[in-house]
Write an enzyme that holds these catalytic residues in place. Structure first.
Site, PDB file in Angstrom:
ATOM      1  N   ASP A  21     -11.895   2.734 -39.982  1.00  0.00           N
ATOM      2  CA  ASP A  21     -12.660   1.512 -39.815  1.00  0.00           C
ATOM      3  C   ASP A  21     -13.308   1.597 -38.445  1.00  0.00           C
ATOM      4  O   ASP A  21     -12.702   2.110 -37.497  1.00  0.00           O
ATOM      5  CB  ASP A  21     -11.791   0.263 -39.942  1.00  0.00           C
ATOM      6  CG  ASP A  21     -12.637  -0.979 -40.243  1.00  0.00           C
ATOM      7  OD1 ASP A  21     -13.746  -0.846 -40.812  1.00  0.00           O
ATOM      8  OD2 ASP A  21     -12.197  -2.091 -39.899  1.00  0.00           O
ATOM      9  N   HIS A  47     -17.957   8.175 -31.631  1.00  0.00           N
ATOM     10  CA  HIS A  47     -16.634   7.586 -31.820  1.00  0.00           C
ATOM     11  C   HIS A  47     -15.923   8.183 -33.032  1.00  0.00           C
ATOM     12  O   HIS A  47     -14.761   8.555 -32.956  1.00  0.00           O
ATOM     13  CB  HIS A  47     -16.785   6.071 -31.998  1.00  0.00           C
ATOM     14  CG  HIS A  47     -17.871   5.718 -32.984  1.00  0.00           C
ATOM     15  ND1 HIS A  47     -19.209   5.980 -32.732  1.00  0.00           N
ATOM     16  CD2 HIS A  47     -17.831   5.185 -34.222  1.00  0.00           C
ATOM     17  CE1 HIS A  47     -19.932   5.592 -33.778  1.00  0.00           C
ATOM     18  NE2 HIS A  47     -19.117   5.114 -34.690  1.00  0.00           N
ATOM     19  N   ASN A  82     -19.622   6.628 -48.812  1.00  0.00           N
ATOM     20  CA  ASN A  82     -20.834   6.677 -47.995  1.00  0.00           C
ATOM     21  C   ASN A  82     -21.170   8.142 -47.699  1.00  0.00           C
ATOM     22  O   ASN A  82     -20.427   8.833 -47.005  1.00  0.00           O
ATOM     23  CB  ASN A  82     -20.583   5.894 -46.694  1.00  0.00           C
ATOM     24  CG  ASN A  82     -21.773   5.893 -45.755  1.00  0.00           C
ATOM     25  OD1 ASN A  82     -22.427   6.910 -45.538  1.00  0.00           O
ATOM     26  ND2 ASN A  82     -22.042   4.745 -45.167  1.00  0.00           N
ATOM     27  N   TYR A 108     -25.798   0.657 -37.163  1.00  0.00           N
ATOM     28  CA  TYR A 108     -26.385   0.278 -35.876  1.00  0.00           C
ATOM     29  C   TYR A 108     -26.924   1.475 -35.094  1.00  0.00           C
ATOM     30  O   TYR A 108     -27.370   1.320 -33.952  1.00  0.00           O
ATOM     31  CB  TYR A 108     -25.336  -0.448 -35.019  1.00  0.00           C
ATOM     32  CG  TYR A 108     -24.806  -1.721 -35.643  1.00  0.00           C
ATOM     33  CD1 TYR A 108     -25.490  -2.925 -35.494  1.00  0.00           C
ATOM     34  CD2 TYR A 108     -23.629  -1.724 -36.378  1.00  0.00           C
ATOM     35  CE1 TYR A 108     -25.005  -4.104 -36.052  1.00  0.00           C
ATOM     36  CE2 TYR A 108     -23.133  -2.896 -36.942  1.00  0.00           C
ATOM     37  CZ  TYR A 108     -23.826  -4.078 -36.779  1.00  0.00           C
ATOM     38  OH  TYR A 108     -23.348  -5.236 -37.334  1.00  0.00           O
TER      39      TYR A 108
END
Length: 193
Positions: free
Chosen positions: A68, A176, A9, A150
């Site tokens: 993750d 995060h 990604n 999101y």
């Protein structure tokens, strides 16, 4: 130092490279000839990060790390959580995921949520994990064009912008993933030879 990061990604790669800085060169699975989907079959973020890192180590023999991330929404009992990337479909359909999240939160006053990232590092045969959490809320409609997933729906506490309205530097300062990667970077810098 070259280290393999379990992602293809481009957005995630750029975010992580910006946090790690120029002392580290990130390799992707594709750079190392790993074209197949890396398995994520565990019931927890910790388990998925570990599974992905071990898979790459077995395939390449290289020191590596994997992450993750889950969006944990209070009113949904922590969902989508470990299923965040595949919330609406089996693939990574970000638009479908956002639509389903908004449908499931329709009429909810409690919009509290948090993003949680777990990074699993395999280095010299040892595994270490680092966690980053950011608390915030889910909006009723999307705002912003940056980021992915999101990001257009999530406003971190203390901010008035969604992740998708922030520059990469602004997002990395509070996100995060940024928090988890800064812990990883601090560890890697502490052991640099």
């Amino acid at each position: 130092m070259k280290i393999l990061f379990a992602t293809n990604n481009a957005h995630k790669l750029a975010e992580v490279q910006a946090v790690l800085g120029p002392a580290f060169t990130l390799l992707t699975p594709r750079d190392c000839g790993v074209e197949e989907e890396i398995p994520e079959e565990q019931p927890t973020l910790e388990g998925n990060a570990s599974q992905k890192a071990h898979y790459l180590l077995r395939r390449t023999g290289l020191d590596c790390f994997a992450d993750d991330t889950g969006l944990e929404v209070e009113a949904l009992g922590g969902a989508p959580g470990v299923h965040s990337a595949r919330y609406a479909t089996d693939g990574h359909d970000f638009d479908a995921n956002k639509r389903l999240l908004l449908e499931n939160l329709a009429g909810q006053n409690n919009r509290r949520a948090r993003f949680r990232t777990v990074v699993s590092l395999l280095l010299d045969g040892k595994e270490l994990q680092f966690e980053g959490i950011v608390e915030g809320r889910i909006l009723e409609e999307e705002r912003g064009q940056e980021g992915f997933g999101y990001d257009p729906l999530f406003v971190p506490d203390g901010c008035d912008k969604t992740f998708a309205e922030m520059s990469a530097d602004e997002k990395n300062a509070v996100s995060h993933r940024g928090r988890a990667i800064r812990k990883l970077a601090a560890y890697l810098h502490s052991i640099e030879k």
